[in-house]
Write a protein that holds these residues in place. Structure first.
Motif, PDB file in Angstrom:
ATOM      1  N   GLY A 117       2.803   1.279  -4.930  1.00 57.74           N
ATOM      2  CA  GLY A 117       1.561   0.373  -4.014  1.00 57.74           C
ATOM      3  C   GLY A 117       1.610  -0.655  -3.984  1.00 57.74           C
ATOM      4  N   LEU A 118       1.562  -1.376  -5.255  1.00 58.96           N
ATOM      5  CA  LEU A 118       1.792  -2.873  -5.518  1.00 58.96           C
ATOM      6  C   LEU A 118       2.695  -3.811  -4.457  1.00 58.96           C
ATOM      7  N   LEU A 162       1.480  -2.417  -0.300  1.00 63.71           N
ATOM      8  CA  LEU A 162       0.286  -2.992   0.361  1.00 63.71           C
ATOM      9  C   LEU A 162      -0.579  -4.282  -0.440  1.00 63.71           C
ATOM     10  N   SER A 166      -4.683  -3.394  -3.235  1.00 60.72           N
ATOM     11  CA  SER A 166      -3.861  -2.465  -4.229  1.00 60.72           C
ATOM     12  C   SER A 166      -4.998  -3.154  -5.276  1.00 60.72           C
ATOM     13  N   GLY A 199       1.907   3.830   0.164  1.00 61.46           N
ATOM     14  CA  GLY A 199       1.933   3.214  -0.715  1.00 61.46           C
ATOM     15  C   GLY A 199      -0.065   3.795  -1.340  1.00 61.46           C
ATOM     16  N   MET A 227      -1.333   4.551  -5.140  1.00 62.57           N
ATOM     17  CA  MET A 227      -2.559   3.811  -6.344  1.00 62.57           C
ATOM     18  C   MET A 227      -3.777   4.845  -6.208  1.00 62.57           C
TER      19      MET A 227
END
Length: 311
Positions: A91-92, A95, A100, A161, A165
């Motif tokens: 996700g980091l 996004l 994130s 993403g 998360m």
């Protein structure tokens, strides 16, 4: 032996951990989107052991840190934790940085739900309400990205993403519950050390699924990110020795302000209206949960103080 209460020192260490964790996240994003999440997790975990082992050796705790009464408990925590970390890193990198970070704030809210289900903790109407409001904020942040599934299909990196998360929050809350069980019998240094060890081993298992060939720049960025992760974990752990969780936990939300600044100047991330509104809702709900936990803890202490001594 308990450390003397020193709230300002605890807060300072917490803020320092937030800053260093943000440096870790920034370095990982700077390394590029082409690095698989499993490879990121391995490098982060392996290089994090450098400052952790050095710290334990300097304080004469290295030998004791390897002694454990619950190796299977560390195994479970490591497995769940590494899954959570892998989703979080995916996700980091896919996004905007502030987004994130904001979605990551759902973790402590989900931890309330998991603790109620797994540990049978009593959760009152106020905390349930705060959790529901916080999850509403998560929905506000997530919805614009999730609608990308309609146009981009399941391959939409940003939509995936967001889902990553959310998985990070669920699995991370499960890992927190496992840690709460471990702290009843295990030293903090042992928990930190075995997590980094198991995380490195488990994430190395993703090698057959394909890792990227890293240049020197990307490798150096990832090595530094891992080192920062280890330092930040030590700072965070130390902060809890000088102040109550309820005192220092709200300072976690400094990361969103710093994330907005770093994201804008380094990655060109411009916050959207839904992201800002949803973040405000999630942060408000999280602070309320912390405040409520503090009030309940004070009530429990007062009740224990009124009980007559046994024996």
């Amino acid at each position: 032996m308990d450390m003397p209460a020193n709230p300002m020192k605890g807060i300072s260490l917490k803020v320092a951990s937030v800053v260093v964790f943000l440096c870790m996240s920034t370095l990982i994003k700077a390394a590029g989107k082409d690095i698989p999440a499993g490879q990121i997790t391995f490098l982060r975990s392996a290089f994090a052991m450098v400052p952790i082992l050095a710290f334990l050796a300097m304080h004469g705790q290295l030998r004791d840190a390897f002694r454990t009464n619950d190796i299977f408990g560390h195994f479970k925590r490591g497995f769940v934790g590494i899954l959570s970390m892998g989703f979080g890193f995916y996700g980091l990198v896919h996004l905007p940085l502030p987004e994130s970070i904001a979605l990551g704030y759902a973790l402590p809210l989900m931890a309330v739900v998991v603790a109620a289900i797994v540990l049978k903790e009593r959760v009152g109407v106020y905390r349930w309400t705060a959790v529901l409001v916080g999850l509403l904020g998560v929905a506000v942040i997530s919805w614009p990205r999730l609608t990308l599934f309609r146009s981009g299909g399941l391959g939409s990196a940003e939509a995936m993403g967001v889902l990553a998360m959310l998985a990070f929050g669920v699995l991370g809350s499960c890992a927190m519950v496992l840690v709460r069980k471990l702290v009843q019998t295990e030293r903090t240094s042992t928990i930190v050390l075995y997590f980094s060890l198991f995380a490195s081993i488990f994430s190395l298992g993703t090698l057959p699924f394909g890792w990227a060939a890293l240049g020197w720049q990307a490798l150096c960025l990832m090595a530094l990110a891992g080192f920062c992760g280890g330092v930040a974990q030590l700072l965070l752990t130390s902060s809890y020795r000088y102040a109550d969780v309820s005192t220092i936990a709200p300072f976690e939300y400094i990361s969103i302000v710093l994330g907005l600044i770093v994201g804008y100047f380094l990655f060109g991330d411009i916050p959207t209206g839904p992201m800002l509104v949803g973040t405000a809702i999630v942060v408000s709900a999280g602070i309320f949960v912390i405040f409520r936990e503090h009030r309940l803890d004070l009530k429990r202490r007062a009740e224990l103080a009124l009980q007559p001594p046994q024996g």
